[in-house]
Design a protein around this motif. Structure first.
Motif, short mmCIF file in Angstrom:
data_model
loop_
_atom_site.label_atom_id
_atom_site.label_comp_id
_atom_site.label_asym_id
_atom_site.label_seq_id
_atom_site.Cartn_x
_atom_site.Cartn_y
_atom_site.Cartn_z
N GLY A 103 0.83 -1.19 0.00
CA GLY A 103 0.00 0.00 0.00
C GLY A 103 0.87 1.24 0.00
N ALA A 104 0.22 2.38 0.15
CA ALA A 104 0.95 3.64 0.10
C ALA A 104 1.96 3.76 1.24
CB ALA A 104 -0.03 4.80 0.13
N LEU A 105 1.56 3.33 2.44
CA LEU A 105 2.43 3.41 3.61
C LEU A 105 2.89 2.03 4.03
CD1 LEU A 105 0.50 6.04 5.78
CD2 LEU A 105 2.42 6.42 4.22
N GLN A 106 4.16 1.92 4.37
CA GLN A 106 4.72 0.66 4.82
C GLN A 106 5.35 0.85 6.20
OE1 GLN A 106 4.68 -2.44 3.05
NE2 GLN A 106 3.16 -1.27 1.92
N ALA A 107 5.16 -0.12 7.08
CA ALA A 107 5.71 -0.06 8.44
C ALA A 107 6.75 -1.17 8.62
CB ALA A 107 4.60 -0.22 9.48
N TRP A 108 7.84 -0.85 9.29
CA TRP A 108 8.94 -1.79 9.49
C TRP A 108 9.48 -1.68 10.92
CZ3 TRP A 108 10.17 -4.65 5.11
CH2 TRP A 108 9.71 -4.13 3.90
N LYS A 109 9.96 -2.79 11.43
CA LYS A 109 10.78 -2.79 12.63
C LYS A 109 12.19 -3.16 12.18
CE LYS A 109 11.27 -4.90 17.21
NZ LYS A 109 10.70 -5.88 18.16
N THR A 110 13.17 -2.37 12.56
CA THR A 110 14.53 -2.54 12.06
C THR A 110 15.52 -2.59 13.20
OG1 THR A 110 13.94 -1.32 10.04
CG2 THR A 110 16.28 -1.61 10.50
N VAL A 111 16.46 -3.52 13.09
CA VAL A 111 17.57 -3.58 14.04
C VAL A 111 18.85 -3.26 13.27
CG1 VAL A 111 18.88 -5.00 15.65
CG2 VAL A 111 16.40 -5.32 15.44
N ILE A 112 19.50 -2.17 13.68
CA ILE A 112 20.72 -1.72 13.01
C ILE A 112 21.92 -2.13 13.86
CG2 ILE A 112 21.94 0.26 12.06
CD1 ILE A 112 19.25 1.75 12.03
N PRO A 113 22.84 -2.91 13.31
CA PRO A 113 24.00 -3.35 14.11
C PRO A 113 24.90 -2.19 14.48
CG PRO A 113 24.26 -3.98 11.81
CD PRO A 113 22.87 -3.46 11.94
N ALA A 114 25.65 -2.36 15.55
CA ALA A 114 26.52 -1.30 16.06
C ALA A 114 27.55 -0.88 15.02
CB ALA A 114 27.21 -1.76 17.34
N ALA A 115 27.97 -1.82 14.16
CA ALA A 115 29.02 -1.52 13.19
C ALA A 115 28.56 -0.56 12.10
CB ALA A 115 29.53 -2.81 12.55
N GLN A 116 27.24 -0.41 11.94
CA GLN A 116 26.74 0.51 10.91
C GLN A 116 26.65 1.92 11.48
OE1 GLN A 116 23.45 -0.53 8.49
NE2 GLN A 116 24.37 -2.41 7.77
#
Length: 206
Positions: A103-116
């Protein structure tokens, strides 16, 4: 066969569903043909209902659109009523889609590693809203360079140069809402901590 009418109805809805999914994401037939190896004429006939859907066609389409196969065919949910979220890895980040359908809007849960933690700014069409669940996140939008704590949120136009990643030597977990066509998010109740709003021409509030 008592289920035959339901199966036939489901098959007739596959074509319109495929076309709707493709157009909502702004993908041309030519681009989809290149991504799947399926000819433009076959894709066109499939979307118009002139070509019967088959696994041979649907599997590469599901992979190209990054949606489950049962979503393409509109299979009903049966059995276990729990929502099973499937993590994916994108650019070294673990992402879990929270929206069930395109759809027009998308929802995400994201885990970003410390190295990024090294900025790599980019631009693209859309509007994004971020909320920090845990850890500390560094957010760069144009001239703004912010460190965000758990409970803080930000929203910004993704046509501005931007990047967000981990800060403080630990992974960061976030929720994000993204509107590909530039839809803004409407938050009815602001959290007690200040909500950071970054829009073109705005000044940093802290």
């Amino acid at each position: 066969m008592e289920h035959a009418p339901a199966i036939a109805r489901a098959l007739t809805e596959v074509g319109p569903r495929l076309k709707r999914l493709r157009t909502q994401r702004g993908v041309t037939l030519a681009a989809l043909a290149e991504a799947t190896g399926i000819s433009k004429s076959t894709l066109s006939r499939l979307e118009s209902g002139q070509r019967r859907p088959s696994l041979e066609l649907l599997l590469p389409l599901a992979a190209a659109h990054q949606v489950p196969l049962d979503e393409l065919v509109g299979a009903p949910t049966v059995g276990d009523p729990r929502v099973h979220l499937t993590p994916r890895v994108r650019n070294g980040r673990t992402v879990i889609p929270l929206t069930g359908r395109p759809g027009a809007l998308q929802a995400w849960k994201t885990v970003i590693p410390a190295a990024q933690n090294v900025p790599d700014l980019c631009t693209h069409e859309g509007y994004e809203w971020l909320y920090v669940l845990s850890g500390r996140m560094r957010l760069i939008v144009a001239e703004h360079d912010l460190i965000m704590e758990p409970g803080e949120a930000a929203e910004f136009d993704t046509r501005l140069p931007h990047w967000f990643g981990a800060a403080g030597g630990h992974p960061v977990e976030i929720l994000s809402l993204f509107g590909r066509q530039g839809e803004r998010m409407h938050v009815r109740a602001a959290p007690r901590t200040r909500r950071r709003h970054l829009a073109p021409g705005s000044a940093d509030d802290g």
